[in-house]
Write a protein that holds these residues in place. Structure first.
Motif, short mmCIF file in Angstrom:
data_model
loop_
_atom_site.label_atom_id
_atom_site.label_comp_id
_atom_site.label_asym_id
_atom_site.label_seq_id
_atom_site.Cartn_x
_atom_site.Cartn_y
_atom_site.Cartn_z
N LYS A 56 0.83 -1.21 0.00
CA LYS A 56 0.00 0.00 0.00
C LYS A 56 0.86 1.26 0.00
O LYS A 56 0.56 2.23 -0.71
CB LYS A 56 -0.93 -0.01 1.22
N ARG A 57 1.94 1.23 0.81
CA ARG A 57 2.81 2.40 0.86
C ARG A 57 3.51 2.62 -0.48
O ARG A 57 3.68 3.76 -0.93
CB ARG A 57 3.85 2.25 1.97
N THR A 58 3.91 1.52 -1.11
CA THR A 58 4.56 1.62 -2.42
C THR A 58 3.61 2.20 -3.46
O THR A 58 3.97 3.09 -4.24
CB THR A 58 5.05 0.24 -2.88
N ALA A 59 2.36 1.70 -3.45
CA ALA A 59 1.37 2.21 -4.39
C ALA A 59 1.07 3.68 -4.13
O ALA A 59 0.92 4.48 -5.06
CB ALA A 59 0.09 1.38 -4.30
N SER A 60 0.98 4.05 -2.84
CA SER A 60 0.70 5.44 -2.50
C SER A 60 1.86 6.35 -2.91
O SER A 60 1.65 7.46 -3.42
CB SER A 60 0.46 5.55 -0.99
N HIS A 61 3.09 5.85 -2.70
CA HIS A 61 4.26 6.63 -3.07
C HIS A 61 4.31 6.85 -4.58
O HIS A 61 4.60 7.96 -5.05
CB HIS A 61 5.52 5.91 -2.60
N ARG A 62 4.01 5.79 -5.34
CA ARG A 62 3.99 5.94 -6.80
C ARG A 62 2.90 6.89 -7.24
O ARG A 62 3.08 7.69 -8.16
CB ARG A 62 3.80 4.57 -7.46
N GLY A 63 1.74 6.80 -6.58
CA GLY A 63 0.64 7.71 -6.91
C GLY A 63 1.00 9.15 -6.62
O GLY A 63 0.66 10.06 -7.37
N GLY A 64 1.74 9.37 -5.52
CA GLY A 64 2.16 10.73 -5.18
C GLY A 64 3.12 11.29 -6.20
O GLY A 64 3.04 12.46 -6.59
N GLY B 190 3.21 10.42 -9.32
CA GLY B 190 2.44 10.68 -10.54
C GLY B 190 1.72 12.01 -10.47
O GLY B 190 1.66 12.77 -11.44
N SER B 191 1.17 12.34 -9.27
CA SER B 191 0.47 13.61 -9.11
C SER B 191 1.41 14.78 -9.24
O SER B 191 1.09 15.82 -9.80
CB SER B 191 -0.22 13.65 -7.74
N ALA B 192 2.65 14.59 -8.70
CA ALA B 192 3.64 15.67 -8.78
C ALA B 192 4.04 15.93 -10.22
O ALA B 192 4.24 17.08 -10.63
CB ALA B 192 4.87 15.31 -7.94
N ARG B 193 4.18 14.86 -11.01
CA ARG B 193 4.59 15.03 -12.40
C ARG B 193 3.52 15.74 -13.23
O ARG B 193 3.81 16.49 -14.15
CB ARG B 193 4.94 13.68 -13.03
N THR B 194 2.26 15.48 -12.91
CA THR B 194 1.17 16.05 -13.72
C THR B 194 0.67 17.39 -13.18
O THR B 194 -0.28 17.95 -13.70
CB THR B 194 -0.03 15.07 -13.75
N GLY B 195 1.31 17.85 -12.14
CA GLY B 195 0.89 19.15 -11.61
C GLY B 195 0.05 19.01 -10.37
O GLY B 195 0.12 19.82 -9.47
N GLY B 196 -0.79 17.93 -10.28
CA GLY B 196 -1.58 17.66 -9.07
C GLY B 196 -2.77 18.59 -8.97
O GLY B 196 -2.82 19.66 -9.52
N PRO B 197 -3.77 18.23 -8.19
CA PRO B 197 -4.97 19.02 -8.03
C PRO B 197 -4.69 20.36 -7.37
O PRO B 197 -5.26 21.38 -7.74
CB PRO B 197 -5.87 18.14 -7.13
N ALA B 198 -3.78 20.34 -6.34
CA ALA B 198 -3.52 21.60 -5.63
C ALA B 198 -2.89 22.63 -6.56
O ALA B 198 -3.24 23.81 -6.57
CB ALA B 198 -2.61 21.33 -4.42
N HIS B 199 -1.93 22.18 -7.37
CA HIS B 199 -1.24 23.10 -8.29
C HIS B 199 -2.22 23.70 -9.32
O HIS B 199 -2.17 24.88 -9.64
CB HIS B 199 -0.11 22.35 -9.00
#
Length: 387
Positions: free
Chosen positions: A364-372, A374-383
């Motif tokens: 789960k931590r590995t999947a969450s880390h990869r998901g994080g 991915g969000s950083a690379r695409t700009g993410g919702p906050a950005h």
């Protein structure tokens, strides 16, 4: 939340039922898909689940639970001899006798806790074992063991028109013989019911009180809470599970011997529970299956099997690997089991289930880390919102 708990329980039971009933399929790659061994998986799984109710929930470690296993076997065989070859009266009779025996032993043993409780259960179980060999020979038939005979009355069978057979009769469920696959599926259904009862106890207020006793029994007693009735009740329930397992051993093989009451059998169920994970629902079942697999399959591996397994290697390497591995298989399977048990106790105090939880958490931590990432690379919702 109140609505989710029953749904979760139903889901657990559905998955567990499917796993148990399909055992012949998924055990085939491991060479364990034959009914006699699968029956042992189910029977000793029941034994371990019952023991876990006592040890896993309260922390009271009994070294004498095999006494109830033996008593259940003797009671079931006497039911076959006196009443009927139908397995249902034998199971009911065995559970009741095991419960009565558990009341007597629990009443004495639960006057103490900790190591003193463990020693008391061990002493009383060994007394029962020795009595079965000597003093109670008219009931247990001593070293020979209790067996079926042609002259057995079987009053219920003959009252309903059963005829004397040339050989010894077979156990049955309303005419369906309890051997081979019917015997396994009968044991499997009993295991499912036993697991369901264990699940309900785990999730009940009674189970919560047992956990509180394990957490801090002295604090509960200081508040005026009497813990002994709850301890005695769970001890009796655990003994009834062992009696049920003993009766199923007699169902699959109508013979009862004192060796089932020996301290080594009590130690085996302790090993099963700790290896799988004490205090968990599924852990004791995993431990029981693993130990019975080692005992029946792993112990059959000899040097010839090893040579065949390493046949793709050059001869000198084949001989070397066979020489290295041979002491740990076959008659040396206890050595492998002991090493596995040491590794579990040292690195996974919570048993196999703790290892599964760690692997699940890591995934789960590995999947969450990869998901994080991915969000950083695409700009993410906050950005995007800031933009």
């Amino acid at each position: 939340m109140l609505m989710e708990s029953p749904r979760k329980d139903y889901m657990i039971m559905a998955i567990f039922t499917a796993v148990v009933l399909t055992m012949p399929l998924w055990t085939a790659p491991f060479g364990a898909s034959y009914p006699d061994l699968l029956q042992k998986f189910a029977i000793y799984g029941i034994f371990a689940v019952g023991f876990n109710l006592l040890f896993g929930l309260t922390g009271y470690l009994s070294f004498g639970h095999a006494a109830f296993l033996g008593v259940g076997s003797y009671a079931a065989v006497w039911s076959f001899k006196l009443l009927s070859m139908n397995v249902l009266p034998a199971i009911v009779f065995a559970i009741l006798i095991a419960a009565l025996f558990a009341v007597l032993i629990g009443f004495v043993s639960l006057r103490r806790s900790g190591i003193y409780f463990s020693i008391l259960t061990l002493a009383l179980a060994q007394m029962s074992y020795n009595m079965a060999y000597s003093v109670l020979t008219p009931i247990t038939n001593g070293e020979t063991g209790l067996q079926l005979e042609h002259g057995d009355p079987r009053v219920l069978d003959f009252a309903f028109g059963a005829e004397e057979t040339a050989g010894l009769p077979s156990t049955n469920l309303f005419g369906l013989e309890m051997s081979g696959w019917p015997g396994f599926y009968f044991c499997a259904v009993v295991l499912i019911l036993a697991f369901f009862l264990s699940l309900r106890i785990f999730k009940s207020p009674f189970g919560l009180k047992l956990r509180a006793i394990k957490s801090n029994q002295n604090r509960m007693m200081y508040t005026g809470y009497n813990t002994r009735p709850h301890l005695l009740l769970v001890f009796v329930i655990s003994g009834m599970y062992a009696g049920l397992a003993g009766s199923l051993l007699a169902v699959t093989d109508p013979l009862a011997g004192a060796e089932r009451m020996q301290w080594t059998a009590s130690g085996e169920v302790v090993l099963m529970t700790i290896l799988g994970g004490a205090g968990t629902l599924v852990g004791p079942l995993l431990g029981a299956g693993l130990i019975k697999y080692f005992e029946n399959i792993f112990s059959a591996i000899n040097e010839g099997v090893l040579h065949s397994a390493f046949s793709f290697l050059p001869d000198f390497l084949n001989d070397f690997l066979t020489f290295i591995v041979a002491p740990f298989v076959g008659e040396g399977w206890h050595l492998t089991l002991g090493a596995l048990f040491m590794a579990v106790v040292i690195f996974l105090p919570g048993g196999i289930m703790e290892g599964i939880r760690r692997l699940t958490g890591l995934a789960k931590r590995t999947a969450s880390h990869r998901g994080g990432k991915g969000s950083a690379r695409t700009g993410g919702p906050a950005h995007s919102a800031e933009g």
